[in-house]
Design an enzyme around this catalytic site. Sequence first.
Site, short mmCIF file in Angstrom:
data_model
loop_
_atom_site.label_atom_id
_atom_site.label_comp_id
_atom_site.label_asym_id
_atom_site.label_seq_id
_atom_site.Cartn_x
_atom_site.Cartn_y
_atom_site.Cartn_z
N ASP A 1 74.26 -9.89 -89.78
CA ASP A 1 73.07 -10.17 -88.97
C ASP A 1 73.33 -9.62 -87.58
O ASP A 1 74.34 -9.97 -86.94
CB ASP A 1 72.81 -11.68 -88.89
CG ASP A 1 72.46 -12.29 -90.24
OD1 ASP A 1 72.00 -11.55 -91.13
OD2 ASP A 1 72.64 -13.51 -90.39
N HIS B 1 68.73 -9.05 -90.58
CA HIS B 1 69.66 -9.05 -91.72
C HIS B 1 69.77 -7.66 -92.34
O HIS B 1 68.77 -7.06 -92.72
CB HIS B 1 69.19 -10.05 -92.77
CG HIS B 1 70.05 -10.08 -94.00
ND1 HIS B 1 71.03 -11.02 -94.18
CD2 HIS B 1 70.10 -9.27 -95.08
CE1 HIS B 1 71.63 -10.81 -95.34
NE2 HIS B 1 71.09 -9.73 -95.90
N GLU C 1 63.69 -10.92 -92.86
CA GLU C 1 64.43 -11.15 -91.61
C GLU C 1 64.74 -9.82 -90.93
O GLU C 1 65.43 -8.98 -91.51
CB GLU C 1 65.76 -11.88 -91.90
CG GLU C 1 65.58 -13.25 -92.50
CD GLU C 1 66.88 -13.88 -92.97
OE1 GLU C 1 66.84 -15.05 -93.37
OE2 GLU C 1 67.94 -13.21 -92.94
N HIS D 1 76.10 -12.64 -97.70
CA HIS D 1 77.03 -12.98 -96.61
C HIS D 1 78.33 -13.55 -97.19
O HIS D 1 79.40 -13.31 -96.65
CB HIS D 1 76.40 -14.01 -95.66
CG HIS D 1 75.43 -13.44 -94.70
ND1 HIS D 1 75.79 -12.72 -93.59
CD2 HIS D 1 74.07 -13.50 -94.68
CE1 HIS D 1 74.72 -12.36 -92.92
NE2 HIS D 1 73.66 -12.81 -93.56
#
Length: 191
Positions: A105, A165, A162, A98
């Site tokens: 996301d 993500h 996740e 990120h």
Amino acid sequence: MPEEYPLVDVAKIFPSLHIDLKYATADNLTGHPIYQEHLCLLHADAATALAKAISIATLAGLKLVVYDAYRPQEAQAQLWQACPNPEYVVDVAIGSNHSRGTAIDVTLMDEHSRMLDMGAGFDEMHDRSHPYHPSVPPHAQRNRLLLNAIMFGAGFVGISSEWWHFELPNAAGYPLLEDQFACYTPAHTSR
């Protein structure tokens, strides 16, 4: 923003994209806002892939919702402090994708702007948040598979911990960027 950092403002490029930056609100794992600015930035390469993802979602009668994109390293440090578990948060010493502008996301909403059930919420840091988990009901697992198909079709890859993500396949090969906007300090947010 310095010109040598090829970040683009996603809201300006995709004005109809639904952006709900969780770290600009208290609705995240820290329980307080981290970002002082409501800026959704991505590396130009990731923005190109996002354009494809938006098109694919539209073909499926769905809309993408962005929860996070570029993240200042100061914000990453706060997330690491709140959840020092490398399965879910990258240690700031390593650097999150990120913070390179190469990760995003996202989730999905239907044509009536209703969020699709993914079986676990954003920033729920437990194994039910893994993309494939036996406790996730079949309808929610189908929604995750749809999200994966849209993002993979656009050129992103997911991670094993996740469901929300996605990043460019070579995301870690991009440089970590200097913080592009300010973050609240934990002392500021505890008032």
